[in-house]
Design a protein around this motif. Structure first.
Motif, PDB file in Angstrom:
ATOM      1  N   LEU A 169       1.082   4.252  -2.789  1.00 49.50           N
ATOM      2  CA  LEU A 169       0.651   5.534  -2.202  1.00 49.50           C
ATOM      3  C   LEU A 169      -0.765   5.468  -1.624  1.00 49.50           C
ATOM      4  O   LEU A 169      -1.447   6.487  -1.510  1.00 49.50           O
ATOM      5  N   ASP A 170      -1.220   4.276  -1.245  1.00 52.29           N
ATOM      6  CA  ASP A 170      -2.534   4.155  -0.586  1.00 52.29           C
ATOM      7  C   ASP A 170      -2.337   4.391   0.903  1.00 52.29           C
ATOM      8  O   ASP A 170      -2.587   3.518   1.739  1.00 52.29           O
ATOM      9  N   ILE A 171      -1.909   5.574   1.244  1.00 53.39           N
ATOM     10  CA  ILE A 171      -1.534   5.879   2.626  1.00 53.39           C
ATOM     11  C   ILE A 171      -2.742   5.889   3.547  1.00 53.39           C
ATOM     12  O   ILE A 171      -2.641   5.570   4.741  1.00 53.39           O
ATOM     13  N   TRP A 182       0.830  -1.211   0.000  1.00 54.24           N
ATOM     14  CA  TRP A 182       0.000   0.000   0.000  1.00 54.24           C
ATOM     15  C   TRP A 182       0.858   1.253   0.000  1.00 54.24           C
ATOM     16  O   TRP A 182       0.520   2.248  -0.619  1.00 54.24           O
TER      17      TRP A 182
END
Lengths: 728, 283
Positions: free
Chosen positions: B250-252, B246
């Motif tokens: 960049l699926d922060i 993630w």
């Protein structure tokens, strides 16, 4: 008492450790404060000096400083071919900057000009005389002449140069020639250097040099790179041994050119700029920063650096395609900031020649801006792609990150979804309307009605083969059916399992992965079935030394029936076209596929959007796109027209010890080049890239191709493994 | 007054450590909690949407179940084996120190060396399969099939056994020998002494070991990542793999929500363990 002393000592130590940094911080802070108030001024500014020769009829040979310190440019002209001139002319720069042409009689002798004489070079010796060198005949016999007095000249005979080198079948090739004050000749060859006595042609001694041996002389000393290019080596010819070595260190590249001033200071030129050092010194001072000048441009290579009057420098550069020469002058300007006040940062996972070229042009056109090009995975980098992506993502999350991001290899879709990238629709529309950008490339790069990145080059996916085979490339299934019915030679040459997948997967990945990035299992099974048919009878394995792969040459030599590859420039076209002619075949673009390269995006959180916009325009400008840097075709239609009309006097030859087949390919005709530049205007489908799925497929393909698994089993395994990735 | 002086001194000594933990752990975790309620980059508040997304995410669910399965298998095994080792070592009269050091060595070996070792042993053409073939047993693909789970369990046990054994030894040495003497006098056998004296006395130690083992079970990601890569076989796909991937994409927002969920669950488990086993210490 002892315990108390120990406590006191501990307290004092603790205080020292804690307080020792305080003073330093203050100093750092005060320096920083001072810097912000008073900007450092003064740096070398580059300007182009127009060379006076006619690029159509003359070829620039050498640039030197004569005994009056005036610049002299020697050019060749006449002759059936450009590089075999029948007359050598000279342009001398006057004090007012104009050039005056004449034809020095001494250099127009039978050893320096002629229909089979080339590689002419004219040098100013440290003994005050002019010298010339050339090479003639099939085996390139070298000649050295000296201008003795007036128009008189004499040949300098060196018996060692008249012997053919057995291992290469040619005479020794002079890379650099320098003459010492005492008249001794210092000559560097490809990997070695020698000093000769011109009186009797005997060798005096050897000296070390790096590949292609840039060097110069000062007094009785020879200054060159050492063997591995890690240091400057100063060899004293009187003592017959190396005097000193000045290490370049980790950060500096080796010299491409040397010059020595009257006071003995050594000046070194390379892509990083112009640097100076003392002969007994240990460090280098950078005088001209290459990153702010054209010295770092991949389209130019440094031939020589000259010290002018006062603080001036000149660099003489050749273009990478050999077509032209450039003269640049560097003058110290104390009123210009040492570092430009605005900075544009560019991030890329890998190096990119088009970006470097654009940086050079941009710096020249915008002297108040400094461009910092950050390459995440340099040559010596031991990091993985995902390590570098994490570093970049950390910067992006902190609201920083580079102003311009070259998106090749990065998770573009994710960045688009998260709003990392700026919409480039405005720029692209302007450029398309002015005829400076291919509409088809932009249309296929859009996400909805927005454009978040722009390819700066395109590589054409092509197939080379006979017409009946090319007709089957409409789909991989059709190619597989053809291969099944084919009773002759296998379609491909010896190839590794990995190469097979790398060749054919790009053609089908768009079908295997749908627009939602979900795997179509049926399409994957079909892919493997087709691969099985295509590789019928093909010799496959894992060892890259044995299974060296498929190429245009193999098709020409009859070892393969088809080659699918990405054409990146006219050099690729040259070989392919010769092979196509030899087999009565053709080269076609496969299903409108192309590979976009150098995909540029602007960081929406960047602080220099105006500069970033300017840079994107520079990337697409003709100044950059006109050049064929071997990384792809231009995306600028005007530049493609320039490519059509480009003529170069170059040729390539390929042969193999395993085959009688040889290719000699010359620069293609305009109509042939136009076939490929027209392809750029008609391609519609960018090759889909997903390195995770591609890697999964490559890992499983080996077992399938060895016959250990069926197509269904392989596809099911991959679909299972990819499920988690897609679910993420 | 004396107590106040002692308290002040204690706080002063604790301050540097606390500041360090705050800067490197507490504040970043606070930021993660904050980010879990926002979109990734735009700064827009989305409430609990990220938590709903994470709970519905198949990859997270798979990783969570694998992580739980790993913990449920490894921790009891580790606790029991290390306790047995500690008891054995305690009863040994000779070479105690040497044996203790031997069992602790795995902790000192760098991860990169361990990974290399496991690859040599468990590769399809590795030492283990060579040995099995010599015994007439077919090769097993340890690294690319569901057998990878057992490789990871083995790695975890091998690395942490010595450490837990030392903790058990510390706990055992805290039990007064007079209790054993008294029990012996009353006719209690070895098992009875173990059950009524040793085990109850070791409850606080069990709590510490369980918590540390639980936290160490997450560190096995290092071996998993280095041996199996970013996308390992399904059975050893752990929460850290999900978080790592993630972060790369960049699926922060999902990462932070997932991290908060995971931290909350671990904290809850620790509190439960403390209630049942840690309370013995206070008594």
């Amino acid at each position: 008492m002892i315990k108390f002393s120990k406590k006191v000592i501990c307290l004092i130590l603790g205080a020292c450790v804690t307080l020792s940094g305080c003073g330093n911080d203050k100093d750092v802070k005060s320096v920083a404060d001072n810097n912000s108030k008073t900007m450092a001024m003064g740096r070398y500014v580059e300007e182009v000096v127009e060379l006076p020769y006619n690029k159509d009829t003359e070829v620039a040979l050498s640039l030197l400083q004569n005994n009056d310190n005036a610049l002299e440019l020697y050019v060749g002209t006449g002759g059936e071919e450009k590089y075999y001139p029948t007359e050598i002319g000279r342009y001398t720069m006057q004090s007012d900057g104009t050039w005056v042409r004449d034809v020095p009689a001494w250099v127009n002798n039978e050893l320096m000009i002629g229909n089979d004489t080339s590689s002419q070079n004219i040098i100013m010796g440290n003994d005050g005389y002019l010298y010339g060198s050339s090479a003639s005949g099939d085996k390139l016999l070298p000649h050295i002449v000296k201008n003795t007095e007036g128009d008189n000249w004499e040949e300098i005979k060196i018996p060692e140069l008249n012997k053919i080198e057995e291992n290469i079948g040619y005479y020794p090739m002079i890379q650099h020639l320098s003459i010492m004050e005492n008249g001794l000749l210092a000559i560097s060859f490809y990997t070695e250097g020698k000093i000769y006595n011109p009186e009797d042609g005997s060798k005096v001694m050897d000296f070390a040099t790096s590949t292609q041996g840039p060097m110069t002389v000062s007094g009785t000393k020879v200054i060159s790179n050492n063997e591995d290019g890690t240091a400057v080596k100063i060899t004293d010819t009187e003592r017959g041994q190396a005097d000193a070595e000045i290490s370049y260190g980790d950060k500096m590249n080796s010299a491409s050119a040397f010059c020595v001033a009257d006071d003995g200071t050594i000046y070194i030129g390379n892509t990083q700029g112009i640097h100076s050092t003392k002969q007994d010194g240990t460090i280098f001072e950078t005088l001209v920063d290459g990153s702010l000048t054209s010295l770092s441009m991949p389209s130019l290579y440094l031939l020589s650096v000259l010290k002018g009057e006062g603080d001036e420098f000149y660099t003489f550069l050749g273009s990478s395609d050999g077509a032209s020469k450039t003269l640049l002058k560097y003058t110290y300007n104390k009123d210009v900031p040492s570092l430009p006040d605005s900075e544009l940062t560019i991030y890329s996972l890998n190096d990119n020649d088009t970006v470097r070229q654009a940086i050079g042009e941009f710096q020249r056109n915008n002297p108040t801006a400094r461009v910092t090009f950050r390459i995440a995975m340099g040559e010596d980098s031991g990091t993985t792609i995902s390590d570098n992506i994490k570093v970049l993502n950390t910067e992006l999350l902190a609201g920083k990150g580079a102003d311009i991001i070259i998106l090749d290899g990065l998770p573009v879709e994710s960045y688009i979804e998260k709003g990392v990238l700026e919409d480039l629709s405005g720029i692209s529309e302007e450029l398309i309307n002015s005829g400076d950008l291919l509409k088809n490339i932009i249309d296929s790069s859009r996400t909805g009605d927005k454009l978040y990145f722009m390819p700066t080059r395109v590589q054409l996916v092509t197939a080379l083969g006979r017409q009946d085979i090319l007709d089957s490339t409409k789909s991989l299934e059709a190619l597989g059916e053809f291969a099944e019915k084919n009773t002759g030679k296998p379609l491909l040459n010896k190839i590794t399992y990995k190469d097979i997948i790398e060749t054919f997967l790009p053609l089908e990945l768009g079908n295997i992965l749908n627009t939602k990035s979900e795997i179509d299992n049926t399409a994957m099974i079909q892919f493997f079935d087709s691969i099985k048919k295509i590789t019928k009878g093909v010799d496959m394995g894992e060892d890259e030394l044995i299974y060296y792969g498929n190429s245009d040459f193999n098709v020409g030599a009859g070892d393969a029936l088809i080659n699918i590859s990405e054409i990146t420039g006219i050099a690729d076209v040259m070989i392919a076209e010769v092979v196509a002619k030899d087999i009565n075949g053709d080269i076609i673009n496969v299903n409108g596929l192309y590979k976009p390269v150098g995909n540029v995006g602007i960081n929406s959180a960047g602080t220099n959007k105006e500069l970033a916009n300017k840079f994107v325009r520079e990337l697409i400008s003709q100044q950059v796109q006109d050049l064929d840097l071997g990384d792809g075709f231009s995306v600028n239609p005007k530049s493609l027209e320039v490519w059509n009309n480009t003529k170069k006097d170059i040729s390539y030859g390929i042969g193999s010890p395993l085959s009688d087949y040889n290719i000699t390919a010359a620069w293609p005709e305009k109509e042939v080049i136009a076939k490929y530049t027209n392809m750029c205007s008609t391609v519609t489908t960018p090759v889909k890239e997903d390195y995770v799925i591609s890697e999964m497929i490559m890992n499983e393909a080996g077992a399938f191709l060895k016959g250990e698994k069926t197509a269904e089993e392989t596809a099911n395994t991959i679909t299972e493994r990819a499920r988690t990735y897609i679910a993420e | 007054m004396q107590n106040k002086k002692v308290s002040t001194a204690a706080y002063l000594f604790l301050a540097p450590s606390f500041i360090g933990v705050s800067v490197f752990v507490l504040i970043p975790f606070g930021d993660a909690i904050r980010r879990s309620f926002y979109e990734a980059m735009s700064g827009k508040v989305v409430g609990i949407k990220n938590y709903i997304t994470v709970f519905n995410n198949e990859a997270f669910k798979l990783a969570g179940s694998n992580t739980l399965r790993f913990a449920m298998v490894c921790i009891p095994l580790l606790v029991v084996i290390s306790l047995l080792l500690a008891l054995l070592l305690r009863s040994t009269k000779k070479h105690n120190e040497f044996l203790k050091t031997t069992f602790l060595l795995p902790m000192a070996i760098p991860i990169a060396s361990i990974v290399l070792l496991w690859k040599i042993i468990f590769h399809k053409s590795g030492l283990l399969n060579t040995g099995l073939q010599m015994l007439g047993v077919a090769s097993i693909d340890w690294l690319n099939t569901d057998k990878a789970f057992y490789v990871l369990v083995f790695s975890y046990l091998w690395k942490n056994m010595g450490y837990d054994m030392v903790l058990w030894l510390a706990g055992l040495s805290g039990i007064s020998p007079s209790l054993y003497e008294a029990a012996q006098l009353d006719g209690a056998g070895a098992f009875a002494r173990f059950r009524y004296i040793t085990l109850p006395s070791l409850m606080p130690t069990l709590f510490v070991i369980s918590v540390l083992s639980l936290l160490n079970s997450f560190k096995v990601f290092r071996e998993a990542y280095l041996i199996f890569g970013e996308r390992p076989q399904e059975k050893i796909y752990m929460l850290q793999h999900t978080f790592n991937n993630w972060f790369v994409s960049l699926d922060i927002q999902k990462l932070c929500a997932g991290a908060v969920i995971m931290a909350s669950l671990i904290f809850a488990v620790i509190l439960i363990l403390q209630k049942f086993w840690g309370s013995e210490e206070r008594e």
